[in-house]
Design a protein around this motif. Sequence first.
Motif, PDB file in Angstrom:
ATOM      1  N   VAL A 375      -3.075  -5.152   6.796  1.00  0.00           N
ATOM      2  CA  VAL A 375      -2.794  -4.241   5.685  1.00  0.00           C
ATOM      3  C   VAL A 375      -4.066  -4.080   4.848  1.00  0.00           C
ATOM      4  N   THR A 376      -4.305  -2.881   4.371  1.00  0.00           N
ATOM      5  CA  THR A 376      -5.505  -2.598   3.583  1.00  0.00           C
ATOM      6  C   THR A 376      -5.602  -3.538   2.391  1.00  0.00           C
ATOM      7  N   LEU A 377      -6.786  -4.122   2.181  1.00  0.00           N
ATOM      8  CA  LEU A 377      -6.990  -5.057   1.084  1.00  0.00           C
ATOM      9  C   LEU A 377      -6.827  -4.353  -0.264  1.00  0.00           C
ATOM     10  N   ARG A 378      -6.206  -5.038  -1.186  1.00  0.00           N
ATOM     11  CA  ARG A 378      -6.033  -4.518  -2.549  1.00  0.00           C
ATOM     12  C   ARG A 378      -5.753  -5.692  -3.487  1.00  0.00           C
ATOM     13  N   ALA A 379      -5.855  -5.415  -4.797  1.00  0.00           N
ATOM     14  CA  ALA A 379      -5.673  -6.472  -5.797  1.00  0.00           C
ATOM     15  C   ALA A 379      -4.204  -6.871  -5.897  1.00  0.00           C
ATOM     16  N   MET A 380      -3.966  -8.106  -6.377  1.00  0.00           N
ATOM     17  CA  MET A 380      -2.595  -8.597  -6.503  1.00  0.00           C
ATOM     18  C   MET A 380      -1.780  -7.793  -7.523  1.00  0.00           C
ATOM     19  N   LYS A 381      -2.481  -7.141  -8.494  1.00  0.00           N
ATOM     20  CA  LYS A 381      -1.749  -6.358  -9.486  1.00  0.00           C
ATOM     21  C   LYS A 381      -1.061  -5.145  -8.866  1.00  0.00           C
ATOM     22  N   GLN A 382      -1.365  -4.849  -7.599  1.00  0.00           N
ATOM     23  CA  GLN A 382      -0.697  -3.739  -6.941  1.00  0.00           C
ATOM     24  C   GLN A 382       0.781  -4.026  -6.692  1.00  0.00           C
ATOM     25  N   THR A 383       1.184  -5.292  -6.805  1.00  0.00           N
ATOM     26  CA  THR A 383       2.621  -5.589  -6.716  1.00  0.00           C
ATOM     27  C   THR A 383       3.359  -4.926  -7.877  1.00  0.00           C
ATOM     28  N   ARG A 384       2.724  -4.891  -9.049  1.00  0.00           N
ATOM     29  CA  ARG A 384       3.324  -4.244 -10.228  1.00  0.00           C
ATOM     30  C   ARG A 384       3.356  -2.729 -10.039  1.00  0.00           C
ATOM     31  N   HIS A 385       2.267  -2.167  -9.530  1.00  0.00           N
ATOM     32  CA  HIS A 385       2.239  -0.729  -9.266  1.00  0.00           C
ATOM     33  C   HIS A 385       3.275  -0.356  -8.205  1.00  0.00           C
ATOM     34  N   THR A 386       3.462  -1.240  -7.239  1.00  0.00           N
ATOM     35  CA  THR A 386       4.438  -0.979  -6.177  1.00  0.00           C
ATOM     36  C   THR A 386       5.835  -0.857  -6.757  1.00  0.00           C
ATOM     37  N   PHE A 387       6.205  -1.791  -7.637  1.00  0.00           N
ATOM     38  CA  PHE A 387       7.533  -1.729  -8.257  1.00  0.00           C
ATOM     39  C   PHE A 387       7.728  -0.409  -8.987  1.00  0.00           C
ATOM     40  N   ALA A 388       6.733   0.006  -9.780  1.00  0.00           N
ATOM     41  CA  ALA A 388       6.864   1.223 -10.588  1.00  0.00           C
ATOM     42  C   ALA A 388       6.993   2.462  -9.723  1.00  0.00           C
ATOM     43  N   THR A 389       6.113   2.582  -8.730  1.00  0.00           N
ATOM     44  CA  THR A 389       6.129   3.793  -7.909  1.00  0.00           C
ATOM     45  C   THR A 389       7.385   3.889  -7.045  1.00  0.00           C
ATOM     46  N   LEU A 390       7.811   2.765  -6.479  1.00  0.00           N
ATOM     47  CA  LEU A 390       9.013   2.794  -5.642  1.00  0.00           C
ATOM     48  C   LEU A 390      10.263   3.055  -6.478  1.00  0.00           C
ATOM     49  N   ALA A 391      10.315   2.483  -7.675  1.00  0.00           N
ATOM     50  CA  ALA A 391      11.470   2.720  -8.544  1.00  0.00           C
ATOM     51  C   ALA A 391      11.566   4.188  -8.937  1.00  0.00           C
ATOM     52  N   LEU A 392      10.446   4.790  -9.255  1.00  0.00           N
ATOM     53  CA  LEU A 392      10.444   6.219  -9.581  1.00  0.00           C
ATOM     54  C   LEU A 392      10.799   7.056  -8.361  1.00  0.00           C
ATOM     55  N   SER A 393      10.275   6.652  -7.196  1.00  0.00           N
ATOM     56  CA  SER A 393      10.552   7.393  -5.963  1.00  0.00           C
ATOM     57  C   SER A 393      12.037   7.377  -5.624  1.00  0.00           C
ATOM     58  N   CYS A 394      12.696   6.282  -5.978  1.00  0.00           N
ATOM     59  CA  CYS A 394      14.129   6.160  -5.687  1.00  0.00           C
ATOM     60  C   CYS A 394      14.998   6.826  -6.749  1.00  0.00           C
ATOM     61  N   GLY A 395      14.361   7.423  -7.758  1.00  0.00           N
ATOM     62  CA  GLY A 395      15.118   8.145  -8.781  1.00  0.00           C
ATOM     63  C   GLY A 395      15.666   7.285  -9.889  1.00  0.00           C
TER      64      GLY A 395
END
Length: 452
Positions: A375-395
């Motif tokens: 998986v492409t390397l990224r910072a651990m803070k992307q776990t927080r971004h993941t929650f936000a973007t997926l929650a918005l994507s799910c409506g």
Amino acid sequence: MVIGNDSMARVIPFPKSRQPSRPKRHRASLNVNREGSVRKINGKVWVDFCYMGERVRESSELAWNEKNAKAVRQQLNRITVAIKNGSFIFAHVFPKSQKARYFTEKERALSDKEEISDKGHLNPNQVLFKDYVWTWYDLLKNSGRVSGRTLLGYKAYINLYLAPFFGEMSFESLDIGSFERFISWARKQRYRKRPICNATINKCFVPLKTICKSAAVQYGWGETYNPFFGFKKLPEGDPLEKIFPFSFEEQRMLLAELPDHWKPYFQFALSSGLRQGELIALKPEDIDWSRELLHIRRAMTFDENGKRIEGGTKNRYSRRTIKLIPAMLEGLIAQKRIHDQLQCRYFFCAPSGNPINTSYLRQRVWISALERAGVTLRAMKQTRHTFATLALSCGENPLWIARVMGHRNTEMLIKVYSKYVENVCGSADGSLLNSAFQGNSGKQKEASVKTL
């Protein structure tokens, strides 16, 4: 109109008014990024500037046209320089002004006050940056207005960048020119073998601005001392580029490669969006298992010396209670079994039972798992971004997302995430909205037919 220099006052007459054959419109750039302004009042060219903490408006007696406006603008620039270096004498420049006597008395009173003062009046050219910067730091530290982590950051900027470059300069030398030279110098520096980016350089200017303002208050330079006038920070690029969330498939791949001890930690981080400092500061008593609630009361942070300490949350809105959803509970339940076995102080801990060392977690656990998972390397803070973007994507309701993440309101979500995420349940072209309108219109037509 007259202006003085450091040695003696000299008369600089305005050029004679020349009415152009065809009036020209004044260009909007005349006053851009300059102190004071040149204005058109009753067909004449006026100057508008600040002197000794008061607004001054005086007429040049010249008719308004582009040539005269430019000439007066140049004169006003000289006035600004004279005010800053202390050579400006109001009555010499505006002898016919109704305020000439008033400002003469104020100038005399200020001069007398400086002579009486035990310390004496120190001008910007008499105070070196290195002689004041740590005085400012101690004042800020003792004020209790900022956290230890903020002090740690400011100390780093001072030691690494500000003091080495500006240390031997006087405050009078600080201006746009010196800032541009600093930027050029800073780009050549290396931190951890990497060149510093525009964002880091911009962060250096945050304490520098405060230091200059504090020195102006300390030494009575007044509002006329403003070395940052017209200065613009460096572009930092699109903030959306910093958001690199994990897809559900990438999450599955990552969790499969993590050691068993760390799977619950990252499973909960991805499903809850908590900040790293909040995660590693959680304690067993923060979880209300019967009501399925999680209380965020503290965060792990640093003091001014870089020592990790237990502190408060980022702000008062981050001190919150979260109603746990099943996806969140799954990670917490798995971690509870690990915690009950190790009996560690914090709910999430290292395999030894000690508090989590984030450097070790990042280098030895996180990066290694990403590499093994492909998986492409990224910072651990992307776990927080993941929650936000997926929650918005799910409506999900943005208000709920903001509360879980510890934001004051939905402003951050709208600013940072909404342009990045397209609702997977929606459309990108307005077709759903169009269908809703058409469906409603069809019902209205059907009702009309039945009425007939």
